[in-house]
Write an enzyme that holds these catalytic residues in place. Structure first.
Site, mmCIF file in Angstrom:
data_model
loop_
_atom_site.group_PDB
_atom_site.id
_atom_site.type_symbol
_atom_site.label_atom_id
_atom_site.label_comp_id
_atom_site.label_asym_id
_atom_site.label_seq_id
_atom_site.Cartn_x
_atom_site.Cartn_y
_atom_site.Cartn_z
ATOM 1 N N HIS A 135 0.794 -1.198 0.013
ATOM 2 C CA HIS A 135 -0.059 0.123 0.173
ATOM 3 C C HIS A 135 0.921 1.051 -0.034
ATOM 4 O O HIS A 135 0.550 2.298 0.756
ATOM 5 C CB HIS A 135 -0.964 -0.094 1.131
ATOM 6 N N HIS A 188 -9.858 1.709 -0.379
ATOM 7 C CA HIS A 188 -10.095 0.481 0.566
ATOM 8 C C HIS A 188 -11.099 0.578 1.408
ATOM 9 O O HIS A 188 -10.936 0.221 2.852
ATOM 10 C CB HIS A 188 -8.612 0.577 1.498
ATOM 11 N N GLU A 232 -11.698 -3.813 -3.607
ATOM 12 C CA GLU A 232 -10.616 -2.942 -4.042
ATOM 13 C C GLU A 232 -10.470 -3.147 -5.649
ATOM 14 O O GLU A 232 -9.715 -4.129 -5.843
ATOM 15 C CB GLU A 232 -9.356 -3.333 -3.164
#
Ligand code: G6D
Length: 347
Positions: A106, A176, A311
């Protein structure tokens, strides 16, 4: 349709965090924060015409400052995993933060979820923009990102991305959000999910893609027909056990191409349904096992199997799997993408 703005809180630096709330004529609404371009609430009607907040999050900025699970966050420069926290582009190897074991997750230690974005209201939309400098978290090139949230009268929340760079780089952004179509405190195990994907990318015991693209047929990853999230969540194949549930990328069929419906989730009890549309090649289904440690909205802890994430994005670890769709963005190119979460009532 109206858009209001209010102070949500302050960072330790004293900088204000602002909340933008888009409300449509039927009373449905979405709230967004300029911290992390975060999706903070989504109120939609259920079968009894009660407004239900179907995304998990926090009531104060403190929760988002400790947001280790990225609730509602815009994730970048590169969402998901990069194996061994390194990649090679144009013959140069780039080393990144290893913040998930030996991999980068991420966007590294200070990803886009932890930045203050510039925000601007435009009609029924809120534009969030961010300039990520060359070398930000080890990624080459100055990336200019605009994320546009729009809410329609049809209770559809659109998230559009417009991205360009001054040097060849890589990018793979997503939102997210953690969904619970029954509201803030129930398990999602009875909520059903259908994903228009005949294949998935296999993961290893560390949830890192092996590079194999595998048919979902006759596996617990087969969501081609709607089924309750809980039906196959406690099996010990495809590392569903070691991942603590589903934490897999699906290869979307995209029969027509472009922004098209790729998934549908339904709460059979309250009647809230969510159709997901995207032009992205993949979607990561993530079903966290237990959020009972997490004090969420309403000042209460969440529970067991509290939500699911869809996602939309490119596949994890694409740079180390050249047969996956590319996440390279060339200097001067513009990357654009749209994902829509459309909410309705299933009679
Ligand atoms: C865990 O493996 C999961 C990721 O997929 C998720 O995005 C993250 O938690 C928030 O690392």
């Amino acid at each position: 349709m109206s858009v209001s703005v209010s102070e949500f809180g302050r960072l330790p630096s004293g900088e204000a965090v602002l909340r933008y709330t888009i409300t449509n004529a039927s009373g449905a609404s979405a709230s967004l924060l300029n911290y992390g371009a975060t999706w903070q609430t989504m109120f939609v009607p259920n079968r009894k015409d009660e407004l239900v907040d179907v995304v998990l999050g926090y009531d104060t900025i403190d929760g988002y400052l400790k947001n280790t699970m990225y609730l509602g966050a815009t994730v970048g420069r590169v969402a998901n995993r990069i194996k061994n926290a390194r990649f090679t582009l144009n013959g140069t190897e780039y080393k990144l933060a290893a913040n998930l074991g030996t991999s980068c997750l991420h966007g590294g230690n200070v990803g886009y979820d932890k930045k203050i974005w510039q925000a601007q209201i435009d009609g029924d939309s809120v534009f969030f923009s961010l300039t990520s400098p060359d070398g930000d978290e080890g990624f080459p090139g100055e990336l200019s990102v605009v994320v546009i949230y729009s809410l329609g009268e049809d209770n559809a929340l659109s998230i559009r991305y417009l991205i360009n760079t001054d040097q060849d780089t890589i990018q793979n952004m997503t939102n997210h959000a953690y969904f619970n179509l029954a509201g803030q405190r129930s398990t999602v195990l009875e909520q059903t999910l259908q994903i228009d994907a005949d294949q998935f990318t296999r993961i290893d015991e560390l949830t890192i893609p092996t590079g194999e693209i595998v048919p979902v047929r006759n596996t617990p990853l087969d969501f081609t027909k709607a089924k309750p999230l809980g039906r196959d969540i406690n099996v010990t194949v495809e590392h569903i056990d070691t991942a603590g549930g589903f934490d897999h990328n699906f290869v979307l069929n995209h029969p027509k191409g472009g922004v098209e419906r790729v998934a549908t989730a339904v709460d059979p009890i309250g009647g809230v349904a969510m159709d997901v549309y995207t032009d992205q090649p993949g979607v990561q289904l993530f079903t966290p096992p237990d959020f009972s440690y997490m004090i969420g909205k309403g000042g209460e802890p969440y529970g067991i199997r509290p939500a699911f994430c869809l996602e939309t994005q490119h596949f994890a670890d694409a740079m180390n799997n050249p047969h996956f769709p590319s996440i390279v963005l060339r200097a001067g190119e513009v990357f654009s993408s749209e994902t829509i979460y459309r909410f309705r009532v299933e009679k």
